[in-house]
Write a protein that holds these residues in place. Structure first.
Motif, short mmCIF file in Angstrom:
data_model
loop_
_atom_site.label_atom_id
_atom_site.label_comp_id
_atom_site.label_asym_id
_atom_site.label_seq_id
_atom_site.Cartn_x
_atom_site.Cartn_y
_atom_site.Cartn_z
N ALA A 57 0.81 -1.28 -0.04
CA ALA A 57 -0.01 -0.05 0.14
C ALA A 57 0.76 1.19 0.00
O ALA A 57 1.98 1.13 0.66
CB ALA A 57 -1.14 -0.04 1.37
N TYR A 58 0.41 2.20 -0.69
CA TYR A 58 1.42 3.63 -0.84
C TYR A 58 0.32 4.57 -0.50
O TYR A 58 -0.74 4.68 -1.21
CB TYR A 58 1.62 3.61 -2.28
N LEU A 59 0.64 5.41 0.48
CA LEU A 59 -0.38 6.52 0.77
C LEU A 59 0.50 7.95 0.98
O LEU A 59 1.52 7.63 1.16
CB LEU A 59 -1.04 6.25 2.23
N GLN A 60 -0.20 8.91 0.75
CA GLN A 60 0.14 10.04 0.87
C GLN A 60 -0.38 10.98 2.00
O GLN A 60 -1.61 10.86 1.74
CB GLN A 60 0.35 10.95 -0.55
N SER A 61 0.11 11.75 2.77
CA SER A 61 -0.44 12.47 3.71
C SER A 61 0.15 13.69 4.11
O SER A 61 1.36 14.04 3.95
CB SER A 61 -0.19 11.33 4.89
N ASP A 62 -0.60 14.66 4.80
CA ASP A 62 -0.48 15.86 5.28
C ASP A 62 0.35 15.66 6.93
O ASP A 62 0.85 16.35 7.39
CB ASP A 62 -1.20 16.82 5.33
N GLY A 63 0.08 14.49 7.24
CA GLY A 63 0.55 13.75 8.60
C GLY A 63 -0.31 14.35 9.58
O GLY A 63 0.16 14.13 10.86
N HIS A 64 -1.58 15.01 9.33
CA HIS A 64 -2.26 15.51 10.62
C HIS A 64 -3.96 15.35 10.14
O HIS A 64 -4.62 14.58 11.12
CB HIS A 64 -2.21 16.90 10.72
N ILE A 65 -4.14 15.37 9.01
CA ILE A 65 -5.83 15.44 8.84
C ILE A 65 -6.01 14.42 7.74
O ILE A 65 -6.82 13.60 7.72
CB ILE A 65 -6.43 16.61 8.44
#
Length: 126
Positions: A57-65
């Motif tokens: 799995a590959y996810l991208q995130s802002d790290g908070h929301i």
């Protein structure tokens, strides 16, 4: 099956899964794929059966929301025992996000089994 954070040693298995799904972007340039899977803000995980990569799995995130599940695949020979669900359960907390968005045209039944809201969306190409 053991979930683990993505490492370079998993790259060949990830590329094999992408090829099996007909997803050309990662296999077209393995070094670019590795750069993407280790980029800032990315959480990439692999499902391992011994040393064999049977899912990722590959996810991208802002790290908070907000996070986005960009790609997830499980080997056709390893589907149904909960590997996809285990990948999500392992990866999502690592993103630091409160929610995950995704687009699918092949796994609606699987993703519908999670607590979710359905929205209309678009993918813009340039």
């Amino acid at each position: 099956m053991n979930p683990a954070r993505y490492e370079r040693s998993h790259l060949a298995g990830v590329l094999t899964l992408c090829e099996a799904e007909g997803w050309p972007s990662f296999p077209a340039d393995p070094e670019r794929a590795h750069a993407v899977l280790t980029a800032p803000g990315v959480t990439a995980v692999a499902a391992l059966d011994g040393n064999e990569v049977v899912g990722f799995a590959y996810l991208q995130s802002d790290g908070h929301i907000q996070a986005h599940l960009s790609l997830m695949a499980v080997s056709a020979t390893h589907r149904r025992p909960g590997i996809g669900r285990a990948l999500i359960a392992y990866a999502v907390p690592l993103t630091g996000a409160q929610r995950v968005d995704l687009v699918t045209d092949t796994a609606v039944k699987f993703y519908s089994s999670f607590d979710h809201h359905t929205f209309t969306g678009f993918r813009i190409y340039h």
